[in-house]
Design an enzyme around this catalytic site. Structure first.
Site, PDB file in Angstrom:
ATOM      1  N   GLY A   1     -27.232  27.986  30.666  1.00 40.86           N
ATOM      2  CA  GLY A   1     -25.834  28.314  30.400  1.00 40.86           C
ATOM      3  C   GLY A   1     -25.715  29.688  29.772  1.00 40.86           C
TER       4      GLY A   1
ATOM      5  CD  GLN B   1     -25.226  33.151  25.122  1.00 38.99           C
ATOM      6  OE1 GLN B   1     -24.766  32.367  25.938  1.00 38.99           O
ATOM      7  NE2 GLN B   1     -26.521  33.209  24.852  1.00 38.99           N
TER       8      GLN B   1
ATOM      9  CB  CYS C   1     -29.971  30.246  22.105  1.00 40.86           C
ATOM     10  SG  CYS C   1     -28.497  31.234  22.339  1.00 40.86           S
ATOM     11  CG  LEU C   2     -30.613  32.992  27.736  1.00 40.15           C
ATOM     12  CD1 LEU C   2     -29.750  33.375  28.934  1.00 40.15           C
ATOM     13  CD2 LEU C   2     -32.084  33.112  28.068  1.00 40.15           C
TER      14      LEU C   2
ATOM     15  CG  HIS D   1     -26.222  25.968  23.456  1.00 34.77           C
ATOM     16  ND1 HIS D   1     -27.358  25.926  22.686  1.00 34.77           N
ATOM     17  CD2 HIS D   1     -26.056  27.275  23.811  1.00 34.77           C
ATOM     18  CE1 HIS D   1     -27.847  27.155  22.579  1.00 34.77           C
ATOM     19  NE2 HIS D   1     -27.081  27.988  23.257  1.00 34.77           N
ATOM     20  CD  GLU D   2     -23.974  28.015  27.023  1.00 37.41           C
ATOM     21  OE1 GLU D   2     -23.675  29.100  26.505  1.00 37.41           O
ATOM     22  OE2 GLU D   2     -25.148  27.636  27.182  1.00 37.41           O
TER      23      GLU D   2
ATOM     24  CG  HIS E   1     -23.096  30.817  22.482  1.00 34.59           C
ATOM     25  ND1 HIS E   1     -23.780  31.557  21.554  1.00 34.59           N
ATOM     26  CD2 HIS E   1     -24.039  30.236  23.260  1.00 34.59           C
ATOM     27  CE1 HIS E   1     -25.088  31.434  21.766  1.00 34.59           C
ATOM     28  NE2 HIS E   1     -25.280  30.631  22.799  1.00 34.59           N
TER      29      HIS E   1
HETATM   30 NI    NI Z   1     -27.074  30.008  23.635  1.00 34.23          NI
END
Ligand code: NI
Length: 166
Positions: A46, A51, A91-92, A134-135, A138
């Site tokens: 995702g 991000q 997480c990226l 999770h998204e 963000h």
């Molecule tokens: Ni993330």
């Protein structure tokens, strides 16, 4: 299409609370394509607009094994939650191969809009439910590490600072 730059912790812009999307236009569709490309290039399940430094409420995801089922969700809203599951999160935007077990709702009902402007509701569980939670964190300026103890957060900070120096 183009790869977008992903903001990394502790960049303060990751703490921005995203604003609702008011219009689905060509610019948004282009951004969505770039986000898909960026998400797949980094093997992410995702990617939230936050991000990539766009502070509007939408994200892309693909939790399929084939990695050929891209989805975008605009103005997402969780309308109900049920149960508890624990799963490892990475997480990226955190990087450094850091992941830890986080408590999440086991099931949820998501309401959102697709790129055609159609409102849909969707029942999710397992990885898809985890990914959505999770998204959405963000979009609210939160990271998975915020759910960990202060001690663990301190260790992660040290590890990332060390990795950045090397
Ligand atoms: Ni993330």
């Amino acid at each position: 299409m183009a790869l977008l730059k992903i903001l990394k912790f502790p960049n303060p812009r990751l703490r921005t609370v995203a604003e609702p999307v008011h219009a689905i236009d060509d610019a948004l569709r282009r951004t969505m394509d770039d986000m898909y490309e960026t998400m797949y290039a980094h093997h992410g399940v995702g990617l939230a607009a936050t991000q990539v430094d766009i502070h509007r409420r939408f994200f892309t995801m693909d939790v399929s094994e084939s990695r050929k089922e891209p989805l975008c969700v605009i103005n997402p809203e969780i309308i109900s939650k049920e149960g508890v599951q624990y799963d490892y999160h990475g997480c990226l935007s955190v990087g450094g191969n850091i992941s830890d077990k986080i408590k999440r709702a086991a099931k949820l009902r998501l309401r959102g809009m697709d790129l055609t402007g159609k409102i849909f509701e969707w029942d999710l569980e397992e990885l898809a439910a985890i990914c959505v939670q999770h998204e959405m964190d963000h979009l609210n300026g939160l990271l998975f590490i915020d759910h960990l103890s202060r001690l663990k957060q301190g260790r992660i900070r040290e590890k990332l600072e060390k990795a950045n120096r090397e």
